[in-house]
Design a protein around this motif. Sequence first.
Motif, short mmCIF file in Angstrom:
data_model
loop_
_atom_site.label_atom_id
_atom_site.label_comp_id
_atom_site.label_asym_id
_atom_site.label_seq_id
_atom_site.Cartn_x
_atom_site.Cartn_y
_atom_site.Cartn_z
N PRO A 136 0.83 -1.22 0.00
CA PRO A 136 0.00 0.00 0.00
C PRO A 136 0.85 1.26 0.00
CG PRO A 136 0.03 -0.97 2.18
CD PRO A 136 0.75 -1.94 1.28
N LYS A 137 0.32 2.33 -0.61
CA LYS A 137 1.02 3.61 -0.70
C LYS A 137 0.14 4.71 -0.09
CE LYS A 137 3.02 4.79 -4.48
NZ LYS A 137 3.24 5.09 -5.91
N PRO A 138 0.25 4.97 1.20
CA PRO A 138 -0.52 6.07 1.80
C PRO A 138 -0.04 7.41 1.26
CG PRO A 138 1.10 5.22 3.35
CD PRO A 138 1.14 4.30 2.16
N LEU A 139 -0.84 8.44 1.50
CA LEU A 139 -0.47 9.77 1.07
C LEU A 139 0.84 10.20 1.73
CD1 LEU A 139 -3.90 11.64 1.29
CD2 LEU A 139 -2.78 10.81 -0.78
N THR A 140 1.66 10.87 0.95
CA THR A 140 2.90 11.42 1.51
C THR A 140 2.60 12.76 2.18
OG1 THR A 140 3.44 12.66 -0.50
CG2 THR A 140 4.19 10.35 -0.38
N GLU A 141 3.54 13.24 2.96
CA GLU A 141 3.38 14.55 3.60
C GLU A 141 3.20 15.64 2.55
OE1 GLU A 141 6.33 15.55 6.45
OE2 GLU A 141 6.06 13.72 7.64
N ALA A 142 3.94 15.54 1.45
CA ALA A 142 3.82 16.55 0.38
C ALA A 142 2.44 16.50 -0.26
CB ALA A 142 4.90 16.31 -0.67
N GLU A 143 1.90 15.31 -0.47
CA GLU A 143 0.57 15.19 -1.07
C GLU A 143 -0.50 15.72 -0.12
OE1 GLU A 143 1.25 11.25 -3.90
OE2 GLU A 143 0.82 10.99 -1.77
N ILE A 144 -0.37 15.43 1.15
CA ILE A 144 -1.31 15.95 2.15
C ILE A 144 -1.26 17.46 2.18
CG2 ILE A 144 -1.73 16.11 4.64
CD1 ILE A 144 -0.89 13.16 4.83
N GLU A 145 -0.07 18.02 2.15
CA GLU A 145 0.09 19.47 2.18
C GLU A 145 -0.52 20.10 0.93
OE1 GLU A 145 1.26 23.20 3.63
OE2 GLU A 145 1.09 21.24 4.59
N SER A 146 -0.32 19.50 -0.22
CA SER A 146 -0.86 20.02 -1.47
C SER A 146 -2.39 20.06 -1.44
CB SER A 146 -0.38 19.17 -2.65
OG SER A 146 -0.97 19.60 -3.86
N PHE A 147 -3.01 18.96 -1.02
CA PHE A 147 -4.48 18.91 -0.97
C PHE A 147 -5.03 19.86 0.09
CE2 PHE A 147 -8.58 16.95 0.29
CZ PHE A 147 -9.24 17.11 -0.92
N SER A 148 -4.30 20.02 1.17
CA SER A 148 -4.75 20.91 2.25
C SER A 148 -4.96 22.33 1.74
CB SER A 148 -3.73 20.92 3.39
OG SER A 148 -3.62 19.66 3.99
N HIS A 149 -4.15 22.76 0.79
CA HIS A 149 -4.23 24.13 0.28
C HIS A 149 -5.50 24.37 -0.55
CE1 HIS A 149 -0.50 25.59 1.85
NE2 HIS A 149 0.21 24.66 1.24
N SER A 150 -6.00 23.31 -1.19
CA SER A 150 -7.17 23.48 -2.06
C SER A 150 -8.48 23.05 -1.42
CB SER A 150 -6.96 22.68 -3.36
OG SER A 150 -6.85 21.29 -3.07
N PHE A 151 -8.40 22.37 -0.28
CA PHE A 151 -9.60 21.82 0.34
C PHE A 151 -10.34 22.88 1.14
CE2 PHE A 151 -11.53 19.32 3.95
CZ PHE A 151 -12.57 18.81 3.21
N ARG A 152 -11.65 22.97 0.92
CA ARG A 152 -12.52 23.91 1.65
C ARG A 152 -13.51 23.07 2.46
NH1 ARG A 152 -15.39 27.51 -2.45
NH2 ARG A 152 -15.31 25.61 -3.72
N ARG A 153 -13.21 22.89 3.72
CA ARG A 153 -13.99 21.97 4.56
C ARG A 153 -15.46 22.38 4.66
NH1 ARG A 153 -13.82 17.91 8.25
NH2 ARG A 153 -15.08 18.10 10.14
N GLY A 154 -15.72 23.66 4.91
CA GLY A 154 -17.10 24.10 5.04
C GLY A 154 -17.92 23.83 3.80
#
Length: 229
Positions: free
Chosen positions: A184-202
């Motif tokens: 298995p290949k979980p998300l890397t820290e870089a991938e998590i950081e990248s998605f965090s910038h575009s994600f709008r939780r509300g």
Amino acid sequence: MSTRLLNSMKILEYSGHVSARLPGGITFLVQPQNKSRAEVAPEDLLVCDLDGKVIVGTPGVKPPSEVFLHCEIYRARNDVNAIAHFHHDVTNVFTLVEDMPLLAFKNHAIRWKSGIPVHPDPAHVDDAERGRGIVETLGLHHAMQIRAHGQIVTAETVRGVFIDSLHLVENAEAAYRACSLGKPKPLTEAEIESFSHSFRRGHHIRKLWSYYTLGAVREGVFPESWAGA
């Protein structure tokens, strides 16, 4: 609505509960112990204090036996306004094997980038002492597992805890399938950081809440009059 939705998705089913902190911070709503999760309605809900005592509700009707996990998390975490506890088998499989923790595999699992700790005691959380043990394991995380038992998800709103519960299960099921195919290949820290910038939780919560509640009305999970809640 969240209880019935999670039940219809085979996440909550016959055992599990959702709670919501009430204004003032020292009381919360929770469903009764013996009411079917498929049929629970607003008039069934109990108001409990942080000692697990029912202060508003039908006389003689009891809260869930694990009410203390709600009590102690609310007591310890001012940022938490909703809690879901359920027993999803595929998700819990990750507590039953060595060296295979449940990590973030799908993008929305960045909610748990700090980790999903596992509580070592599989017993029911049926008293305040065990509730405090849950709090110690949870720490500042937003979800946890109880080994060989189930899951706890926390959020800032009831809608949020519903969406997070759904994503926790989706992430676990994706991880389980990935493990069956190979390494298995979980998300890397870089991938998590990248998605965090575009994600709008509300926005995400509003979008999914609308989608699932309107679908539930069509399927008769709850009345159309509830959809505007």
